[in-house]
Scaffold this motif. Structure first.
Motif, short mmCIF file in Angstrom:
data_model
loop_
_atom_site.label_atom_id
_atom_site.label_comp_id
_atom_site.label_asym_id
_atom_site.label_seq_id
_atom_site.Cartn_x
_atom_site.Cartn_y
_atom_site.Cartn_z
N GLY A 116 23.90 12.89 11.96
CA GLY A 116 23.89 13.82 13.08
C GLY A 116 22.70 14.77 13.08
N ALA A 117 21.61 14.36 12.44
CA ALA A 117 20.42 15.21 12.35
C ALA A 117 19.20 14.43 12.83
CB ALA A 117 20.22 15.67 10.90
N SER A 118 18.05 15.06 12.72
CA SER A 118 16.79 14.42 13.08
C SER A 118 15.70 14.94 12.15
CB SER A 118 16.43 14.72 14.54
OG SER A 118 16.09 16.09 14.68
N LEU A 119 14.51 14.40 12.29
CA LEU A 119 13.39 14.85 11.47
C LEU A 119 13.13 16.35 11.64
CD1 LEU A 119 10.89 11.89 11.96
CD2 LEU A 119 12.15 12.47 9.87
N GLU A 120 13.41 16.87 12.82
CA GLU A 120 13.19 18.30 13.08
C GLU A 120 14.05 19.18 12.18
OE1 GLU A 120 13.56 16.04 15.61
OE2 GLU A 120 11.46 16.05 16.19
N ASN A 121 15.13 18.63 11.62
CA ASN A 121 16.02 19.39 10.74
C ASN A 121 15.57 19.38 9.28
OD1 ASN A 121 18.25 17.94 12.87
ND2 ASN A 121 18.25 20.16 12.67
N VAL A 122 14.54 18.60 8.96
CA VAL A 122 14.08 18.49 7.57
C VAL A 122 13.38 19.78 7.16
CG1 VAL A 122 12.56 17.24 5.99
CG2 VAL A 122 13.92 15.98 7.68
N VAL A 123 13.83 20.34 6.03
CA VAL A 123 13.22 21.57 5.51
C VAL A 123 12.46 21.33 4.22
CG1 VAL A 123 14.89 23.10 6.63
CG2 VAL A 123 15.35 22.28 4.30
N ARG A 124 12.69 20.20 3.55
CA ARG A 124 11.99 19.89 2.30
C ARG A 124 11.84 18.39 2.12
NH1 ARG A 124 10.46 21.82 -2.49
NH2 ARG A 124 11.40 23.87 -2.26
N THR A 125 10.66 17.98 1.66
CA THR A 125 10.45 16.60 1.21
C THR A 125 9.91 16.66 -0.22
OG1 THR A 125 8.18 16.42 2.06
CG2 THR A 125 9.95 15.75 3.55
N THR A 171 0.84 -1.20 0.00
CA THR A 171 0.00 0.00 0.00
C THR A 171 0.87 1.25 0.00
OG1 THR A 171 -0.14 0.26 2.41
CG2 THR A 171 -1.76 -1.23 1.35
N MET A 172 0.31 2.32 -0.53
CA MET A 172 1.00 3.61 -0.55
C MET A 172 1.34 4.05 0.88
SD MET A 172 2.12 6.07 -2.55
CE MET A 172 1.25 5.92 -4.10
N TYR A 173 0.40 3.87 1.79
CA TYR A 173 0.62 4.25 3.19
C TYR A 173 1.81 3.48 3.79
CZ TYR A 173 -0.12 4.93 8.16
OH TYR A 173 0.08 5.22 9.50
N ASP A 174 1.81 2.16 3.64
CA ASP A 174 2.86 1.34 4.24
C ASP A 174 4.23 1.65 3.63
OD1 ASP A 174 1.09 0.11 5.98
OD2 ASP A 174 0.83 -1.67 4.71
N GLN A 175 4.28 1.84 2.32
CA GLN A 175 5.55 2.17 1.69
C GLN A 175 6.05 3.55 2.15
OE1 GLN A 175 6.05 1.57 -2.52
NE2 GLN A 175 5.19 -0.50 -2.44
N THR A 176 5.16 4.51 2.22
CA THR A 176 5.55 5.87 2.65
C THR A 176 6.08 5.83 4.08
OG1 THR A 176 3.86 6.81 1.20
CG2 THR A 176 4.77 8.25 2.92
N LYS A 177 5.39 5.16 4.96
CA LYS A 177 5.82 5.07 6.36
C LYS A 177 7.19 4.38 6.46
CE LYS A 177 4.22 3.69 10.94
NZ LYS A 177 5.52 3.16 11.34
N ALA A 178 7.38 3.29 5.73
CA ALA A 178 8.66 2.57 5.76
C ALA A 178 9.80 3.43 5.21
CB ALA A 178 8.54 1.27 4.98
N ILE A 179 9.53 4.19 4.16
CA ILE A 179 10.55 5.09 3.60
C ILE A 179 10.94 6.14 4.63
CG2 ILE A 179 10.98 6.90 1.89
CD1 ILE A 179 9.05 5.25 0.02
N LEU A 180 9.96 6.74 5.27
CA LEU A 180 10.26 7.79 6.24
C LEU A 180 10.99 7.24 7.46
CD1 LEU A 180 7.01 9.87 5.78
CD2 LEU A 180 9.32 10.52 5.07
N ASP A 181 10.71 6.00 7.84
CA ASP A 181 11.49 5.34 8.90
C ASP A 181 12.95 5.22 8.46
OD1 ASP A 181 9.50 4.97 10.86
OD2 ASP A 181 8.87 3.05 9.99
N LYS A 182 13.17 4.78 7.21
CA LYS A 182 14.53 4.66 6.67
C LYS A 182 15.24 6.01 6.66
CE LYS A 182 14.27 1.04 3.09
NZ LYS A 182 14.47 0.84 1.64
N LEU A 183 14.54 7.03 6.17
CA LEU A 183 15.13 8.35 6.08
C LEU A 183 15.50 8.89 7.46
CD1 LEU A 183 12.87 9.84 3.28
CD2 LEU A 183 15.31 9.29 3.10
N ASN A 184 14.68 8.61 8.44
CA ASN A 184 14.97 9.03 9.81
C ASN A 184 16.29 8.44 10.29
OD1 ASN A 184 14.55 10.31 12.29
ND2 ASN A 184 13.34 8.60 13.07
N LEU A 185 16.54 7.16 9.96
CA LEU A 185 17.80 6.52 10.35
C LEU A 185 19.00 7.16 9.65
CD1 LEU A 185 16.70 2.77 10.40
CD2 LEU A 185 17.10 4.28 12.37
N VAL A 186 18.84 7.50 8.37
CA VAL A 186 19.91 8.16 7.63
C VAL A 186 20.22 9.52 8.26
CG1 VAL A 186 20.64 9.09 5.40
CG2 VAL A 186 19.32 6.97 5.49
#
Length: 127
Positions: free
Chosen positions: A67-76, A47-62
């Protein structure tokens, strides 16, 4: 070049294509288009929802590795193969960014590299 740092995922495609998962230069982190058609156990994410959530989990780890966090994201940037499913992608995106509110682009593309992939996401973060 202002202390460039590359972050790799270990994928063989990185050497074949000539890219890395993320690049940090100064206070800016750019993360390459990321997908997820399977979960950590190898089960298909259909599903689009499950893939999106899994991608954002991966991106959070990167981000954490850089040395950053989701709070540092300025663009998706979200590339969907079926824009009629945008609400499912938006719902998962909102789980991560409801209070952070980066600028966001969501567009439909004709296809991605694998037909099982429904969405690809890139992000930019600033420290």
């Amino acid at each position: 070049m202002n202390n460039r740092q590359n972050f790799t995922s270990g994928s063989p495609w990185e050497d074949i294509i000539g890219y890395c998962r993320a690049v940090k230069v100064g206070n800016t982190i750019e993360i390459a288009g990321t997908t997820a058609s399977k979960d950590e156990d190898g089960n298909s994410l259909t599903t689009m929802y499950d893939q999106t959530k899994a991608i954002l989990d991966k991106l959070n780890l990167v981000l954490q590795d850089a040395g950053a966090s989701l709070e540092n994201v300025v663009r998706t940037r979200m590339f969907l193969t079926d824009i009629s499913q945008w609400e499912e992608a938006a719902k998962a995106h909102g789980l991560f960014f409801k209070d952070i509110k980066p600028v966001t682009t969501m567009v439909e593309v004709s296809k991605l590299i694998d037909p099982d992939i429904l969405i690809e996401i890139e992000i930019t973060a600033m420290l």
